[in-house]
Design an enzyme around this catalytic site. Structure first.
Site, PDB file in Angstrom:
ATOM      1  N   ASP A   1     -12.980  18.670  -5.517  1.00 25.16           N
ATOM      2  CA  ASP A   1     -12.767  20.021  -6.031  1.00 25.16           C
ATOM      3  C   ASP A   1     -12.997  19.952  -7.534  1.00 25.16           C
ATOM      4  OD1 ASP A   1     -11.868  22.387  -7.067  1.00 25.16           O
ATOM      5  OD2 ASP A   1     -10.086  22.510  -5.793  1.00 25.16           O
TER       6      ASP A   1
ATOM      7  N   TYR B   1      -4.190  21.480  -6.891  1.00 26.25           N
ATOM      8  CA  TYR B   1      -4.271  22.905  -6.562  1.00 26.25           C
ATOM      9  C   TYR B   1      -5.708  23.221  -6.172  1.00 26.25           C
ATOM     10  CZ  TYR B   1      -4.135  27.998  -7.139  1.00 26.25           C
ATOM     11  OH  TYR B   1      -4.228  29.352  -6.927  1.00 26.25           O
TER      12      TYR B   1
ATOM     13  N   LYS C   1     -15.480  28.978 -11.662  1.00 24.69           N
ATOM     14  CA  LYS C   1     -15.926  29.969 -12.660  1.00 24.69           C
ATOM     15  C   LYS C   1     -16.924  29.468 -13.706  1.00 24.69           C
ATOM     16  CE  LYS C   1     -11.260  28.749 -13.297  1.00 24.69           C
ATOM     17  NZ  LYS C   1     -10.097  28.959 -12.463  1.00 24.69           N
TER      18      LYS C   1
HETATM   19  N1  HOZ Z   1      -3.465  29.125 -11.998  1.00 20.64           N
HETATM   20  C1  HOZ Z   1      -4.703  29.412 -12.641  1.00 20.64           C
HETATM   21  C2  HOZ Z   1      -5.202  28.247 -13.432  1.00 20.64           C
HETATM   22  N2  HOZ Z   1      -5.102  26.977 -12.842  1.00 20.64           N
HETATM   23  C3  HOZ Z   1      -4.491  30.584 -13.530  1.00 20.64           C
HETATM   24  C4  HOZ Z   1      -5.559  31.562 -13.373  1.00 20.64           C
HETATM   25  C5  HOZ Z   1      -5.343  32.829 -14.177  1.00 20.64           C
HETATM   26  O1  HOZ Z   1      -4.233  33.265 -14.401  1.00 20.64           O
HETATM   27  O2  HOZ Z   1      -6.341  33.378 -14.555  1.00 20.64           O
END
Ligand code: HOZ
Length: 417
Positions: free
Chosen positions: A238, A143, A266
């Site tokens: 990534d 992802y 983040k």
């Molecule tokens: N799909 C995100 C983590 N891989 C979730 C992010 C979120 O809901 O803050």
């Protein structure tokens, strides 16, 4: 008890699609409604109904030092007094850029953006601009955020929702995204062979962590390094999840591989909306205003987020033993899961217990997991005060704020599932 969470969720659904601002948070895959969070401190998170949980989501990774880490919070409070956004350069952006480069000393330049999605989207544009080629290779189940061209057989929320491609993405946008299988060199070789001189970059999560944690097979990352080099394509790591988590230098340090570009998320903002992409000078110099690849943003390098990032990276840099500590905490959890009969994958402080009998080394293995059993496990853990990601296809994150008591409580919960 979750009366207030239920009421807030009902209310949210009236005005926010599904009541949440990011799909996995809706807890759909675990067949219950979400808990709404009031605050968090250290390794614990508290909901609006007064329940307390040991938190292994850690805001999906960045809270590696625990929630509300005092040096970050104090610096942010102070920075707020100077104004929240200027849309103009500040000295601290250079300070943060240099800190990031200390972690990846083989890189030369950093561009700060706001989210992992933005970092990856921009890095790919740079790779295309630099190479003059359009096609990229991504791996099934990896992802890389929600930009159009990357929502192809993607992990994370798309896998959780059993819908790994998104509606609303014109076919043309993904026509240049070629798919390979993670940990399968042959599938990558075949794509290079079928598309000679056309592949701008291979993008990979060095440790897949959005289909559950799936480590790279011995030699796989080196193979990617070699094949990209041989074909004048770029290798992009990534590291939105692995960066500053597996080691101060992330996966490139952990595995001893130097990609051409890296994206960070983040964690470089201490949990605030900040992300970055980095690369060698010749690559990064294609970015405007030096070069002709355009990427911009008022909030890029936001002074408050940058302040938080500096404090967090300084703390990680000054106490690298953190990485041994969180590794050892995660190992204890791994052992508890193994004792309970789970298949477990762990790399450092990232781990995933899987509901499947065999080893999990590929996307195909991940798809064999019993998500109903995962849902029951999740609900059991939550009811025992342990907050793990509400999806089989997300990682568990351990922080330096987790205590022996937290681990004991978690291990007991695992034994009681
Ligand atoms: N799909 C995100 C983590 N891989 C979730 C992010 C979120 O809901 O803050």
């Amino acid at each position: 008890m979750s009366d207030r969470s239920e009421a807030l969720f009902d209310d949210a659904k009236q005005v926010i699609p599904g009541g949440v601002n990011s799909p996995v948070r809706a807890f759909k895959a675990v067949e219950r409604n979400p808990v709404f969070i009031k605050n968090a401190k250290g390794s614990h998170i508290f909901d609006v109904d007064g329940n307390e949980y040991v938190d292994y989501v850690c805001s999906w990774g960045p809270m590696i030092l625990g929630h509300a880490y005092p040096p970050v919070i104090e610096a942010v409070k102070k920075a707020c007094d100077n104004g929240l956004s200027y849309g103009a350069p500040t000295e601290n952006e250079t300070v943060l850029a240099k800190l990031i480069l200390e972690a990846v000393p083989f890189m030369d330049k950093v561009r700060l953006v706001n989210s992992g999605t933005e970092a990856v989207m921009s890095a790919i544009r740079v790779a295309r601009g630099y190479t003059g080629r359009d096609k990229i290779i991504k791996f099934r189940g990896n992802y890389h955020g929600h930009s159009d061209g990357l929502l192809v057989t993607a992990g994370s929320g798309l896998l959780t929702e059993s819908n790994p491609d998104s509606a609303g993405v014109p076919k043309g946008y993904t026509a240049t995204t070629l798919l390979a299988d993670y940990n399968d060199a042959t599938s990558v070789e075949a794509l290079f062979k079928a598309n000679p001189g056309e592949i701008a970059a291979v993008i990979v999560e060095p440790v897949s962590a959005n289909m559950g944690v799936v480590p790279p097979k011995e030699g796989f990352l080196q193979f990617l390094r070699d094949i990209t080099k041989a074909n004048d394509s770029l290798l992009i790591f990534d590291e939105v999840i692995t960066g500053f988590r597996l080691a101060f230098g992330g996966a490139s340090e952990y595995f001893g591989i130097q990609p051409d570009m890296i994206t960070f998320g983040k964690i470089v903002g201490g949990g605030m909306p900040l992300a970055a992409y980095v690369g060698k000078a010749d690559i990064m110099n294609v970015v405007a205003p030096v070069g002709s690849v355009y990427q911009a943003g008022t909030l890029s390098g936001n002074p408050i987020a940058v302040t938080a990032g500096i404090k967090q990276l300084e703390a990680l840099k000054s106490d690298k033993a953190i990485y041994d500590r969180i590794d050892s905490y995660a190992k204890k959890l791994e052992e508890a899961y193994l004792e309970k009969g789970f298949t477990v994958n762990r790399v450092g402080s990232l781990l995933s217990p899987f509901f499947t009998s065999g080893p999990v080394v590929s996307y195909a293995d991940v798809l064999k997991c019993d998500t109903n059993k995962f849902a029951a496990y999740f609900r059991s853990m939550l009811s025992q005060g342990i907050y793990v990601a509400p999806s089989q296809f997300e990682a568990m994150f351990v922080s330096d704020a987790h205590t022996e008591d937290d681990l004991d409580k978690t291990i007991k919960a695992i034994q009681n599932i």
